[in-house]
Design a protein around this motif. Structure first.
Motif, short mmCIF file in Angstrom:
data_model
loop_
_atom_site.label_atom_id
_atom_site.label_comp_id
_atom_site.label_asym_id
_atom_site.label_seq_id
_atom_site.Cartn_x
_atom_site.Cartn_y
_atom_site.Cartn_z
N CYS A 1 0.82 -1.22 0.00
CA CYS A 1 0.00 0.00 0.00
C CYS A 1 0.85 1.27 0.00
O CYS A 1 0.43 2.30 -0.54
N GLU B 1 -1.97 3.09 -7.75
CA GLU B 1 -3.10 3.10 -6.80
C GLU B 1 -4.45 3.18 -7.50
O GLU B 1 -5.49 2.99 -6.88
N VAL C 1 -2.64 -2.07 -6.55
CA VAL C 1 -2.81 -2.43 -5.13
C VAL C 1 -3.92 -3.46 -5.01
O VAL C 1 -4.53 -3.86 -6.01
N ARG D 1 -12.11 3.88 -0.55
CA ARG D 1 -10.99 4.23 -1.43
C ARG D 1 -11.51 4.75 -2.77
O ARG D 1 -11.02 5.74 -3.30
#
Lengths: 198, 271
Positions: A72, A79, A103, A130
């Motif tokens: 991460c 990402e 990720v 996210r």
């Protein structure tokens, strides 16, 4: 069993590990006991250290000694590309293959009537957070080609549909090195249905 | 003790080193459990997928034992519909219902035959399942209830009304009620969709939802309730899908103003 209490306990504990039955546990215990200095004590030390140091990443659900995990916080990772997997073992498999540079999100299971795993038991909220925070372009659903895996994939797809992200899934069909005549009927059916222009 | 017969795989749980405890449904011998050696290995898992029709062989020294079971795939239903949400949800729901409600080792030929033909049709034509398969699903659930001894009485009106006008079912007795006689009780009765009585009709998503409410109420109260078990979550997920098709907010996901069912639970969704 007087005098064998420690050995029996060791065999019992080893036998509870996945993939190890009583017979394999006895073999493993014997191998350890034959070389306590070379094998057993280093193993005990490694187990104790791992038990204290390893934790679950609050971002993706991976196991690592740091939170967030090394994946991460790796700046070379993309990402915007999130791969959803069932468990940490699947994440490790993809890392071994080196085929994913984004990720991950580890669900911690799949929806299953038999095991009683429901939507609330899956580690999905960090993924939704996210995506809602922005920056995610694509979510790859890398779940097993089983009834439970596919059910979870459809369920997740519905929840992700409201976001402006591309949703893809891993392919199904003929494995590399696999000859058609030895494949099971289900795999062949899935391969034919997932065919694409040559 | 041994038998060999066509069987539907209802579930498989990994056990020990690569084996699995599997539940299968046969026409001749009913629901059977058995140990499938290698059942959770990479090769075995493909055979023991929920919904697959297999040629199974069960062997045990004594009839009381769990026994071991081997099988060859005859029709891999699950693999054909992994990409189709509704057919997959139907398969998971039907298998979970049969697995959770049928008594072990008691033949229910009609249930087996109905489930086998329904799963085969769904897997061979997933678009049919999306279009009109839900009517068959509800009919099969009512057949399951009937086989378990909780059949509904839908032949005539319980209040002496016109039998050609049956539109409701009493949630208490399971007897049909005509629209004319339902009167002020209508709000407390369960809707009886027309496709349940007329096999030529396929219904609409709203009808399917009503059908699931009807069978769900009695599955919850009788088939599962009397064994103190919850109705499988797989059925709740199927009902949620159908509710969305019918533009209905399932009661479990609605606000506090949503009217409760007569017995205080949501008969379609989880109890």
């Amino acid at each position: 069993m007087s005098g064998r209490g420690e050995i029996d306990r060791l065999v019992t504990l080893l036998g509870r590990l996945p993939g190890l039955g009583p017979r394999s546990a006895r073999r493993a215990a014997l191998a350890l006991l034959r070389q306590p200095q070379a094998r057993m004590l280093p193993l005990a030390d490694a187990l104790a250290q791992a038990a204290h140091a390893v934790r679950t990443c609050s971002h993706c659900g991976n196991l690592d000694t740091s939170d967030p995990c090394a994946i991460c916080v790796d700046p070379s990772r993309d990402e915007g590309l999130v791969c959803v997997v069932e468990n940490v073992g699947d994440l490790w498999a993809l890392e071994r293959a080196g085929v994913h540079r984004g990720v991950y999100q580890v669900l911690g299971g799949t929806l299953s009537a038999l095991s009683g795993t429901g939507p609330d038991d899956l580690n999905v909220q960090p993924l939704l957070d996210r995506i809602a925070a922005g920056g995610v372009r694509e979510v790859i659903l890398a779940l097993g080609a089983t009834v439970e895996g596919a059910t979870t994939m459809h369920w997740l797809h519905e929840r992700l549909a409201r976001f402006d992200v591309r949703i893809s899934r891993v392919g199904q069909g003929v494995p590399v090195g696999g000859a058609l005549d030895v494949l099971d009927d289900g795999t062949l059916a899935a391969a034919i249905m997932a065919r694409r222009p040559a | 003790m041994e038998w060999e017969a066509p069987a539907l795989v209802l579930s498989a749980t990994p056990y020990g080193e690569g084996s699995a405890i599997v539940h299968v449904l046969t026409g001749e011998y009913g629901l059977y459990h058995g140990l499938a050696r290698g059942g959770s290995s990479s090769r075995g898992r493909a055979v023991w997928q929920t919904g697959n029709l297999v040629r199974a062989r069960w062997v045990a020294r004594l009839s009381e034992q769990l026994g071991t079971i081997t099988a060859e795939t005859v029709h891999a239903s699950a693999a054909r519909i992994l990409d189709y949400p509704v057919p997959l949800a139907i398969l998971a729901s039907l298998c979970a219902l049969a697995d959770g409600s049928l008594p072990e080792r008691e033949p229910h030929l009609a249930v087996f035959q109905g489930l086998t033909s329904l799963l085969a049709r769904i897997s061979l034509d997933p678009e049919w399942a999306e279009r009109e398969g839900m009517a068959e699903v509800v009919r099969w659930e009512l057949l399951l209830l009937s086989e378990l001894g909780f059949g509904l009485d839908l032949g005539h009106c319980a209040l002496g009304g016109d039998s050609g006008d049956l539109k409701w079912v009493s949630p208490r007795t399971g007897r049909a009620v005509s629209d004319e006689r339902a009167g002020e009780w209508r709000d407390r009765l369960l809707p009886l969709p027309a496709f349940v009585l007329d096999s030529d009709q396929v219904g609409t998503p709203q009808d399917w939802y009503d059908g699931l409410r009807l069978s769900g109420h009695f599955l919850h109260r009788d088939a599962f309730g009397q064994r103190h078990r919850p109705v499988p979550e797989a059925r709740g997920r199927l009902a949620d899908m159908i509710a969305r098709k019918a533009d209905i907010v399932p009661p479990g996901q609605a606000g506090e103003d949503e009217p409760a069912e007569p017995d205080g639970h949501n008969p379609v969704d989880k109890p």
